[in-house]
Design a protein around this motif. Sequence first.
Motif, mmCIF file in Angstrom:
data_model
loop_
_atom_site.group_PDB
_atom_site.id
_atom_site.type_symbol
_atom_site.label_atom_id
_atom_site.label_comp_id
_atom_site.label_asym_id
_atom_site.label_seq_id
_atom_site.Cartn_x
_atom_site.Cartn_y
_atom_site.Cartn_z
ATOM 1 N N VAL A 195 74.269 38.287 -86.264
ATOM 2 C CA VAL A 195 74.545 39.327 -87.271
ATOM 3 C C VAL A 195 74.787 38.687 -88.637
ATOM 4 N N ASN A 196 75.535 37.581 -88.668
ATOM 5 C CA ASN A 196 75.802 36.914 -89.943
ATOM 6 C C ASN A 196 74.519 36.391 -90.576
ATOM 7 N N SER A 197 73.627 35.816 -89.756
ATOM 8 C CA SER A 197 72.365 35.320 -90.316
ATOM 9 C C SER A 197 71.514 36.476 -90.840
ATOM 10 N N LYS A 198 71.523 37.595 -90.130
ATOM 11 C CA LYS A 198 70.750 38.750 -90.598
ATOM 12 C C LYS A 198 71.369 39.355 -91.854
ATOM 13 N N MET A 199 72.686 39.304 -91.948
ATOM 14 C CA MET A 199 73.341 39.801 -93.165
ATOM 15 C C MET A 199 72.967 38.938 -94.363
ATOM 16 N N LYS A 200 72.836 37.629 -94.146
ATOM 17 C CA LYS A 200 72.410 36.755 -95.240
ATOM 18 C C LYS A 200 70.989 37.082 -95.665
ATOM 19 N N THR A 201 70.161 37.491 -94.709
ATOM 20 C CA THR A 201 68.785 37.870 -95.020
ATOM 21 C C THR A 201 68.752 39.184 -95.802
ATOM 22 N N VAL A 202 69.628 40.108 -95.465
ATOM 23 C CA VAL A 202 69.639 41.427 -96.089
ATOM 24 C C VAL A 202 70.372 41.408 -97.432
ATOM 25 N N GLU A 203 71.232 40.428 -97.626
ATOM 26 C CA GLU A 203 72.060 40.378 -98.837
ATOM 27 C C GLU A 203 71.241 40.429 -100.134
ATOM 28 N N PRO A 204 70.112 39.691 -100.269
ATOM 29 C CA PRO A 204 69.325 39.809 -101.506
ATOM 30 C C PRO A 204 68.774 41.221 -101.731
ATOM 31 N N VAL A 205 68.423 41.896 -100.648
ATOM 32 C CA VAL A 205 67.900 43.263 -100.782
ATOM 33 C C VAL A 205 68.999 44.182 -101.313
ATOM 34 N N VAL A 206 70.202 44.018 -100.768
ATOM 35 C CA VAL A 206 71.320 44.843 -101.227
ATOM 36 C C VAL A 206 71.634 44.530 -102.688
ATOM 37 N N GLN A 207 71.595 43.245 -103.052
ATOM 38 C CA GLN A 207 71.856 42.861 -104.439
ATOM 39 C C GLN A 207 70.781 43.427 -105.365
ATOM 40 N N ALA A 208 69.529 43.390 -104.920
ATOM 41 C CA ALA A 208 68.442 43.945 -105.729
ATOM 42 C C ALA A 208 68.625 45.446 -105.910
ATOM 43 N N ALA A 209 69.057 46.122 -104.858
ATOM 44 C CA ALA A 209 69.289 47.563 -104.970
ATOM 45 C C ALA A 209 70.430 47.846 -105.950
ATOM 46 N N ALA A 210 71.469 47.011 -105.904
ATOM 47 C CA ALA A 210 72.583 47.187 -106.844
ATOM 48 C C ALA A 210 72.120 46.945 -108.276
ATOM 49 N N ASP A 211 71.315 45.891 -108.472
ATOM 50 C CA ASP A 211 70.786 45.617 -109.808
ATOM 51 C C ASP A 211 69.880 46.742 -110.297
ATOM 52 N N LEU A 212 69.075 47.280 -109.370
ATOM 53 C CA LEU A 212 68.198 48.393 -109.726
ATOM 54 C C LEU A 212 69.026 49.613 -110.139
ATOM 55 N N GLY A 213 70.086 49.879 -109.403
ATOM 56 C CA GLY A 213 70.955 51.003 -109.746
ATOM 57 C C GLY A 213 71.570 50.820 -111.124
ATOM 58 N N GLU A 214 71.994 49.600 -111.411
ATOM 59 C CA GLU A 214 72.572 49.318 -112.733
ATOM 60 C C GLU A 214 71.518 49.485 -113.828
ATOM 61 N N SER A 215 70.286 49.014 -113.560
ATOM 62 C CA SER A 215 69.211 49.150 -114.549
ATOM 63 C C SER A 215 68.878 50.623 -114.793
ATOM 64 N N VAL A 216 68.833 51.401 -113.720
ATOM 65 C CA VAL A 216 68.559 52.830 -113.873
ATOM 66 C C VAL A 216 69.666 53.494 -114.666
ATOM 67 N N SER A 217 70.907 53.089 -114.410
ATOM 68 C CA SER A 217 72.032 53.652 -115.159
ATOM 69 C C SER A 217 71.922 53.306 -116.642
ATOM 70 N N ASP A 218 71.564 52.028 -116.927
ATOM 71 C CA ASP A 218 71.393 51.624 -118.333
ATOM 72 C C ASP A 218 70.243 52.391 -118.986
ATOM 73 N N LEU A 219 69.145 52.555 -118.265
ATOM 74 C CA LEU A 219 68.004 53.296 -118.805
ATOM 75 C C LEU A 219 68.382 54.752 -119.076
ATOM 76 N N ASN A 220 69.141 55.330 -118.156
ATOM 77 C CA ASN A 220 69.589 56.708 -118.326
ATOM 78 C C ASN A 220 70.489 56.822 -119.556
ATOM 79 N N SER A 221 71.384 55.854 -119.714
ATOM 80 C CA SER A 221 72.282 55.872 -120.874
ATOM 81 C C SER A 221 71.485 55.735 -122.177
ATOM 82 N N SER A 222 70.509 54.819 -122.167
ATOM 83 C CA SER A 222 69.686 54.638 -123.367
ATOM 84 C C SER A 222 68.875 55.898 -123.673
ATOM 85 N N SER A 223 68.367 56.530 -122.622
ATOM 86 C CA SER A 223 67.597 57.764 -122.826
ATOM 87 C C SER A 223 68.477 58.853 -123.428
ATOM 88 N N ARG A 224 69.687 58.945 -122.964
ATOM 89 C CA ARG A 224 70.599 59.958 -123.518
ATOM 90 C C ARG A 224 70.900 59.677 -124.994
#
Length: 141
Positions: free
Chosen positions: A77-106
Amino acid sequence: MLISYGALAGLIAAVAFLLFVLFTIPVLLRTTKTLKKVEQTMDITNDAWGKMSNDIDDIMKQTNDLLDKTNNLLEDVNSKMKTVEPVVQAAADLGESVSDLNSSSRKLATRFSEVNIKKTGLMTTILTSILARRRRRRGLD
């Protein structure tokens, strides 16, 4: 026949000893029966203890096997979590980017809504927005 005092004392002592032995025999027989039952009970207890000891050994082996399997599963499970961790980080970064884009659009929508395009014209609005952007980049705003 004449019995001396010593012989009479010996006879009394022999009769007393005979009575003592006769009264002691039932006590000894009961004690023997009790000791046999105690011996049987000890044999049963030793057999039960041996079986219980074997059962405890089996349980300990199974517990060790289960703990080994649990450790292997946790490592997996720990090894699989290390594999999934970049995906989760990318999703978090994407969410932050979408939030910034939304703020800029407003902000952009707010600026355009503040500017009266009908009176000043489209070129003035674009020029104003470019100049405002340059000021922000230079830190003047």
